[in-house]
Write a protein that holds these residues in place. Sequence first.
Motif, short mmCIF file in Angstrom:
data_model
loop_
_atom_site.label_atom_id
_atom_site.label_comp_id
_atom_site.label_asym_id
_atom_site.label_seq_id
_atom_site.Cartn_x
_atom_site.Cartn_y
_atom_site.Cartn_z
N VAL A 13 0.86 -1.18 0.00
CA VAL A 13 0.00 0.00 0.00
C VAL A 13 0.89 1.23 0.00
CG1 VAL A 13 -1.76 1.27 1.28
CG2 VAL A 13 -1.84 -1.23 1.19
N ARG A 14 0.69 2.08 -1.00
CA ARG A 14 1.51 3.29 -1.13
C ARG A 14 0.64 4.52 -0.90
NH1 ARG A 14 3.97 2.46 -6.87
NH2 ARG A 14 1.77 2.24 -7.33
N PRO A 15 1.19 5.57 -0.27
CA PRO A 15 0.38 6.71 0.14
C PRO A 15 -0.36 7.43 -0.99
CG PRO A 15 2.67 6.98 0.85
CD PRO A 15 2.58 5.69 0.11
N ALA A 16 0.31 7.75 -2.07
CA ALA A 16 -0.34 8.57 -3.11
C ALA A 16 -0.39 7.85 -4.44
CB ALA A 16 0.41 9.89 -3.24
N ALA A 17 -0.47 6.53 -4.39
CA ALA A 17 -0.48 5.75 -5.63
C ALA A 17 -1.29 4.48 -5.40
CB ALA A 17 0.96 5.40 -6.03
N PRO A 18 -1.72 3.83 -6.47
CA PRO A 18 -2.44 2.57 -6.30
C PRO A 18 -1.56 1.51 -5.64
CG PRO A 18 -2.64 3.38 -8.57
CD PRO A 18 -1.63 4.24 -7.87
N ALA A 19 -2.20 0.59 -4.96
CA ALA A 19 -1.47 -0.50 -4.31
C ALA A 19 -0.83 -1.38 -5.36
CB ALA A 19 -2.42 -1.32 -3.44
N LEU A 20 0.31 -1.95 -5.02
CA LEU A 20 0.97 -2.94 -5.87
C LEU A 20 0.63 -4.32 -5.35
CD1 LEU A 20 4.52 -1.35 -6.26
CD2 LEU A 20 2.66 -1.35 -7.92
N VAL A 21 0.22 -5.21 -6.23
CA VAL A 21 -0.17 -6.56 -5.83
C VAL A 21 0.75 -7.57 -6.51
CG1 VAL A 21 -2.03 -8.27 -5.86
CG2 VAL A 21 -2.58 -5.85 -5.55
N MET A 22 1.29 -8.50 -5.71
CA MET A 22 2.07 -9.60 -6.25
C MET A 22 1.38 -10.89 -5.84
SD MET A 22 5.99 -10.82 -5.49
CE MET A 22 6.78 -9.59 -6.48
N HIS A 23 1.00 -11.70 -6.83
CA HIS A 23 0.29 -12.96 -6.57
C HIS A 23 1.22 -14.10 -6.93
CE1 HIS A 23 -3.30 -15.75 -7.76
NE2 HIS A 23 -2.69 -16.16 -6.67
N LEU A 24 1.61 -14.87 -5.92
CA LEU A 24 2.45 -16.05 -6.13
C LEU A 24 1.57 -17.29 -6.10
CD1 LEU A 24 5.49 -15.22 -3.82
CD2 LEU A 24 5.21 -14.73 -6.25
N ARG A 25 1.28 -17.83 -7.27
CA ARG A 25 0.49 -19.07 -7.37
C ARG A 25 1.37 -20.24 -6.98
NH1 ARG A 25 -2.52 -16.15 -11.10
NH2 ARG A 25 -4.62 -16.98 -11.41
N GLY A 26 0.82 -21.14 -6.16
CA GLY A 26 1.60 -22.31 -5.74
C GLY A 26 2.88 -21.90 -5.05
N ALA A 27 2.78 -20.95 -4.15
CA ALA A 27 3.97 -20.41 -3.48
C ALA A 27 4.71 -21.46 -2.65
CB ALA A 27 3.56 -19.24 -2.57
N PHE A 28 3.97 -22.44 -2.16
CA PHE A 28 4.56 -23.56 -1.42
C PHE A 28 3.59 -24.72 -1.49
CE2 PHE A 28 2.22 -21.01 1.58
CZ PHE A 28 1.53 -21.91 2.35
#
Length: 119
Positions: free
Chosen positions: A103-118
């Motif tokens: 979550v960034r103050p003045a920008a859209p959130a960045l999302v990282m999706h790790l499929r099958g992370a473990f």
Amino acid sequence: MPTRSELGARGEGIAAAYLTDAGLRLLDRNWRCRDGELDIVAREGDALVFCEVKTRRGTGYGHPVEAVTPAKQRRLRTLAQRWLAAHDEHAPDLRFDVVGVLVRPAAPALVMHLRGAFS
């Protein structure tokens, strides 16, 4: 400045929207039992997906996805077993994903999706 729990709830909302937009069907959110909580349980095709969401404001302590330690992975496996025992939901595949939300103050959130992370 939001509290930790408010930040976590915001991140889970962002993650749920992201996963839904990616085609997953949400089955459960914030499911609790005596051993802990599953953030999101979803279905994607033939897979049941147990998704851990980690939210941070910055990367000073590493990227949010790095917070899912081996101990947390063991707990998530146990929680998945508890969820399966409590629900009449079956699938040939089980998968553990991690969604990191920055979550960034003045920008859209960045999302990282790790499929099958473990496994």
